[in-house]
Write an enzyme that holds these catalytic residues in place. Structure first.
Site, mmCIF file in Angstrom:
data_model
loop_
_atom_site.group_PDB
_atom_site.id
_atom_site.type_symbol
_atom_site.label_atom_id
_atom_site.label_comp_id
_atom_site.label_asym_id
_atom_site.label_seq_id
_atom_site.Cartn_x
_atom_site.Cartn_y
_atom_site.Cartn_z
ATOM 1 N N LYS A 180 0.860 -1.183 0.000
ATOM 2 C CA LYS A 180 0.000 0.000 0.000
ATOM 3 C C LYS A 180 0.896 1.233 0.000
ATOM 4 O O LYS A 180 1.711 1.425 0.900
ATOM 5 C CB LYS A 180 -0.881 -0.012 1.243
ATOM 6 C CG LYS A 180 -1.730 1.240 1.382
ATOM 7 C CD LYS A 180 -2.718 1.099 2.527
ATOM 8 C CE LYS A 180 -3.462 2.395 2.755
ATOM 9 N NZ LYS A 180 -4.444 2.285 3.834
ATOM 10 N N LYS A 233 -2.227 -1.476 -3.852
ATOM 11 C CA LYS A 233 -3.095 -0.310 -3.773
ATOM 12 C C LYS A 233 -2.276 0.949 -3.883
ATOM 13 O O LYS A 233 -1.266 1.041 -3.200
ATOM 14 C CB LYS A 233 -3.828 -0.356 -2.428
ATOM 15 C CG LYS A 233 -4.679 0.840 -2.126
ATOM 16 C CD LYS A 233 -5.241 0.715 -0.740
ATOM 17 C CE LYS A 233 -5.950 2.015 -0.408
ATOM 18 N NZ LYS A 233 -6.290 2.137 0.970
HETATM 19 C C1 PBG Z 1 -7.364 3.210 5.834
HETATM 20 C C2 PBG Z 1 -7.659 3.163 4.379
HETATM 21 C C3 PBG Z 1 -7.492 4.153 3.397
HETATM 22 C C4 PBG Z 1 -8.019 3.632 2.206
HETATM 23 C C5 PBG Z 1 -8.459 2.345 2.494
HETATM 24 N N1 PBG Z 1 -8.209 2.056 3.830
HETATM 25 C C6 PBG Z 1 -7.000 5.539 3.510
HETATM 26 C C7 PBG Z 1 -5.591 5.830 3.804
HETATM 27 O O1 PBG Z 1 -4.745 4.947 3.975
HETATM 28 O O2 PBG Z 1 -5.301 7.013 3.915
HETATM 29 C C8 PBG Z 1 -8.110 4.349 0.886
HETATM 30 C C9 PBG Z 1 -9.165 3.865 -0.046
HETATM 31 C C10 PBG Z 1 -9.485 4.798 -1.162
HETATM 32 O O3 PBG Z 1 -8.844 5.838 -1.368
HETATM 33 O O4 PBG Z 1 -10.454 4.495 -1.891
HETATM 34 N N2 PBG Z 1 -6.027 3.249 6.185
#
Ligand code: PBG
Length: 309
Positions: A180, A233
């Site tokens: 991520k 992601k």
């Molecule tokens: C929580 C999380 C996030 C997303 C999914 N789980 C936000 C982040 O890490 O700031 C993002 C999902 C999206 O942008 O559609 N940590």
């Protein structure tokens, strides 16, 4: 008949945002078509997914109150815990995945416990693990089918696996947000979840988008720690990694077509600059072509309508 890749409804996971109250449907300004939903309304949306054949949803929670340790994340009667119970009661065959993270529940908006040192701060990895495990366990106890840690703390898959196994949830799989990246494409999600960091950024725990080898190491570690499905992601700038992860590890791979990627298409479509349906299908088919088995997308129900008829 010569098409090599076919996007199927069975590939899709639909993200939903649960909030407090009754009959609440609060549109997210930066994500047209996406709402914060109270549990009763969430249930209505889930019914739509079930009717359309979308196999799974992933739940995010917006608690009434936030505090420094994100206690709403692991409260027995927390918003996600109640939402899961309701969905599993009404739709036993719907796969309910829960996002495990603290950022929606902490007053500072970080994904872990914050320790201040003079004028600076750190997000403390190890003290956060216990809270994540507690959160995961409370989701499983509420009936969640799949646990999806998205916090990016090191070692959390192992700790969560241990907590689940130790309490009779050996068969509950973990979908790990393994690679991520610290991305500007999460902006609209942070509107939806009311979770932007109040200071600093997430670059100490989320990855540098320039690093692919590091991403492969992150994925390898998560698999070793017990992840059943690994996620890359965001999607669009990262399909090389979806491909490499699938090639190298051969395990089920998920990809998250994130909020900013969705919002860009929506905004352009609203201006008449792009055709939404064609663009969405192109993007999501590209994810599948790259090797993704599960695709998390805010278009899940739209796609089901487009390709299902
Ligand atoms: C929580 C999380 C996030 C997303 C999914 N789980 C936000 C982040 O890490 O700031 C993002 C999902 C999206 O942008 O559609 N940590």
């Amino acid at each position: 008949m010569a098409r090599e890749t076919s996007l199927e409804i069975n590939d899709l996971v639909w993200p939903l945002f649960a909030c407090e109250g009754k009959r609440v449907r609060k549109p997210v300004q930066s994500m047209p078509g996406v709402d914060q939903l109270s549990v009763d309304e969430l249930s209505r949306e889930a019914e739509k997914a079930v009717r359309l054949g979308v196999p799974a949803v992933v739940l995010f929670g917006i608690p009434a109150r936030k505090d420094p340790r994100g206690s709403g994340a692991y409260a027995k009667d927390g918003i996600v815990q109640r939402a899961v119970r309701e969905l599993k009661k009404r739709f036993p065959t719907l796969v309910v995945i829960t996002d495990v993270c603290l950022c929606e529940y902490t007053s500072h908006g970080h994904c872990g416990v914050v320790q201040r040192k003079g004028g600076s701060f750190t997000v403390a990895n190890d003290p956060t693990l216990k809270l994540l495990a507690q959160t995961a366990l409370s989701h499983a106890e509420s009936g969640a089918d799949v646990i999806a840690p998205s916090d990016m703390m090191d070692g959390r898959v192992k700790v969560i696996r241990g907590a689940l196994d130790g309490h009779g949830f050996q068969d509950t799989p973990i979908l790990s947000y393994a690679a991520k990246f610290a991305s500007s494409f999460y902006g609209p999600f942070r509107d939806a979840a009311e979770s932007p960091p109040q200071f600093g950024d997430r670059k100490s725990y989320q990855m540098d988008y320039a690093n692919a080898n590091e991403a492969l190491r992150e994925v390898a570690l998560d698999i070793e720690e017990g992840a059943d499905v690994v996620m890359v992601k965001p999607a669009l700038g990262y399909l090389d990694l979806v491909y490499r992860v699938k090639e190298r590890f051969g395990c089920p791979v998920a990809v998250y077509n994130v909020s900013g990627e969705y919002a860009m298409v929506k905004a352009a479509a609203r201006n008449g600059w792009i055709e939404e349906r064609a663009a969405a299908l192109e993007i999501l088919t590209g994810c599948k072509r790259a090797g993704a088995d599960w695709i998390l997308t805010y278009w899940a129900c739209d796609v089901a309508g487009w390709i299902g008829s």
